[in-house]
Write a protein that holds these residues in place. Sequence first.
Motif, PDB file in Angstrom:
ATOM      1  N   UNK A   1       0.830  -1.211   0.000  1.00 55.64           N
ATOM      2  CA  UNK A   1       0.000   0.000   0.000  1.00 55.64           C
ATOM      3  C   UNK A   1       0.864   1.260   0.000  1.00 55.64           C
ATOM      4  N   UNK A   2       1.988   1.232   0.707  1.00 55.50           N
ATOM      5  CA  UNK A   2       2.891   2.386   0.710  1.00 55.50           C
ATOM      6  C   UNK A   2       3.538   2.558  -0.655  1.00 55.50           C
ATOM      7  N   UNK A   3       3.927   1.453  -1.276  1.00 57.18           N
ATOM      8  CA  UNK A   3       4.524   1.533  -2.608  1.00 57.18           C
ATOM      9  C   UNK A   3       3.532   2.107  -3.611  1.00 57.18           C
ATOM     10  N   UNK A   4       2.279   1.676  -3.510  1.00 60.26           N
ATOM     11  CA  UNK A   4       1.248   2.184  -4.423  1.00 60.26           C
ATOM     12  C   UNK A   4       1.014   3.680  -4.209  1.00 60.26           C
ATOM     13  N   UNK A   5       1.013   4.116  -2.958  1.00 63.27           N
ATOM     14  CA  UNK A   5       0.813   5.537  -2.657  1.00 63.27           C
ATOM     15  C   UNK A   5       1.973   6.373  -3.192  1.00 63.27           C
ATOM     16  N   UNK A   6       3.186   5.872  -3.069  1.00 60.70           N
ATOM     17  CA  UNK A   6       4.349   6.592  -3.604  1.00 60.70           C
ATOM     18  C   UNK A   6       4.284   6.683  -5.123  1.00 60.70           C
ATOM     19  N   UNK A   7       3.885   5.599  -5.757  1.00 63.93           N
ATOM     20  CA  UNK A   7       3.811   5.596  -7.220  1.00 63.93           C
ATOM     21  C   UNK A   7       2.749   6.559  -7.713  1.00 63.93           C
ATOM     22  N   UNK A   8       1.665   6.676  -6.971  1.00 67.53           N
ATOM     23  CA  UNK A   8       0.605   7.605  -7.353  1.00 67.53           C
ATOM     24  C   UNK A   8       1.065   9.057  -7.182  1.00 67.53           C
ATOM     25  N   UNK A   9       1.785   9.316  -6.087  1.00 64.46           N
ATOM     26  CA  UNK A   9       2.229  10.685  -5.815  1.00 64.46           C
ATOM     27  C   UNK A   9       3.414  11.091  -6.692  1.00 64.46           C
ATOM     28  N   UNK A  10       4.270  10.118  -6.999  1.00 61.57           N
ATOM     29  CA  UNK A  10       5.494  10.388  -7.779  1.00 61.57           C
ATOM     30  C   UNK A  10       5.600   9.332  -8.877  1.00 61.57           C
ATOM     31  N   UNK A  11       4.935   9.525  -9.995  1.00 57.65           N
ATOM     32  CA  UNK A  11       4.882   8.488 -11.039  1.00 57.65           C
ATOM     33  C   UNK A  11       6.248   8.028 -11.523  1.00 57.65           C
ATOM     34  N   UNK A  12       7.264   8.897 -11.427  1.00 62.84           N
ATOM     35  CA  UNK A  12       8.588   8.541 -11.938  1.00 62.84           C
ATOM     36  C   UNK A  12       9.424   7.742 -10.946  1.00 62.84           C
ATOM     37  N   UNK A  13       8.905   7.490  -9.753  1.00 62.25           N
ATOM     38  CA  UNK A  13       9.672   6.789  -8.733  1.00 62.25           C
ATOM     39  C   UNK A  13       9.913   5.346  -9.154  1.00 62.25           C
ATOM     40  N   UNK A  14      11.044   4.797  -8.735  1.00 69.04           N
ATOM     41  CA  UNK A  14      11.382   3.395  -9.027  1.00 69.04           C
ATOM     42  C   UNK A  14      10.974   2.540  -7.827  1.00 69.04           C
ATOM     43  N   UNK A  15      10.115   1.563  -8.064  1.00 72.46           N
ATOM     44  CA  UNK A  15       9.636   0.672  -7.014  1.00 72.46           C
ATOM     45  C   UNK A  15      10.094  -0.749  -7.310  1.00 72.46           C
ATOM     46  N   UNK A  16      10.671  -1.408  -6.321  1.00 72.11           N
ATOM     47  CA  UNK A  16      10.965  -2.833  -6.421  1.00 72.11           C
ATOM     48  C   UNK A  16      10.155  -3.531  -5.335  1.00 72.11           C
ATOM     49  N   UNK A  17       9.021  -4.087  -5.733  1.00 74.74           N
ATOM     50  CA  UNK A  17       8.105  -4.668  -4.751  1.00 74.74           C
ATOM     51  C   UNK A  17       8.675  -5.934  -4.122  1.00 74.74           C
TER      52      UNK A  17
END
Length: 236
Positions: free
Chosen positions: A75-91
């Motif tokens: 849920x935190x990763x999804x919130x970050x991606x929504x707020x900062x679309x360019x962020x790199x997430x490794x789930x």
Amino acid sequence: MLADGRISLDDAESMICGLPIIELGHTRIDADRLRRTGIGEVVYGAGKTPEQIVDIAGALLSSGQRFLATRLSDSAAAALKKAFPEIEIDSFAGIARMGKISPTTKTKIAIVSAGTSDMRVAEEARLCAEFFGSRVETFYDCGVAGLSRLLSSIDKIREARVVIVVAGMEGALASVVAGLLKAPVIAVPTSVGYGANFGGLSALLSMINSCANGVSVVNIDNGFGAAYNAHLINSA
């Protein structure tokens, strides 16, 4: 400066109280950490709400710093991606990174893991070490149960300035690797193992009691801590 009399006690107190802090209500960000240590604030995501993590990311990025978060929930990763679309997430590793990531070291860190089940912690170490500026090469599934897998890569591992070894079960890989190298070894015990592994305690105790010289040990599943220390060695 205080010890040698160049500043007074009052001046020292003013300097400490005047260090830059970003106040968010729920969090007080140390905005001076990057200058002092060379590595800025890193967000430990576990136990924080998605909203808190987004607030922290926004504050760090607004102040011109990069952003790294570990142990993120979905849920935190999804919130970050929504707020900062360019962020790199490794789930898989639970990592979020934002800001320019480029190597600043000529030498490299080798990360050696015992089994595929240890990869999550190993990937946390890799992603963090790369963010800090180290070159990293990984050697996964090199456990001592099939020693030929380690020996087939040992010449490449020997090229590293420092080696992170990630292993669960009995944690024997750290001792074996350290006995084959000149480079320092940072051992990361993982919580991978059957019941008598006690959530990584058996690997932790084995690594602490290693008969091989040059082994230091971080806490169970602490890929971040291993990456931090390895980068300090690699960039010295």
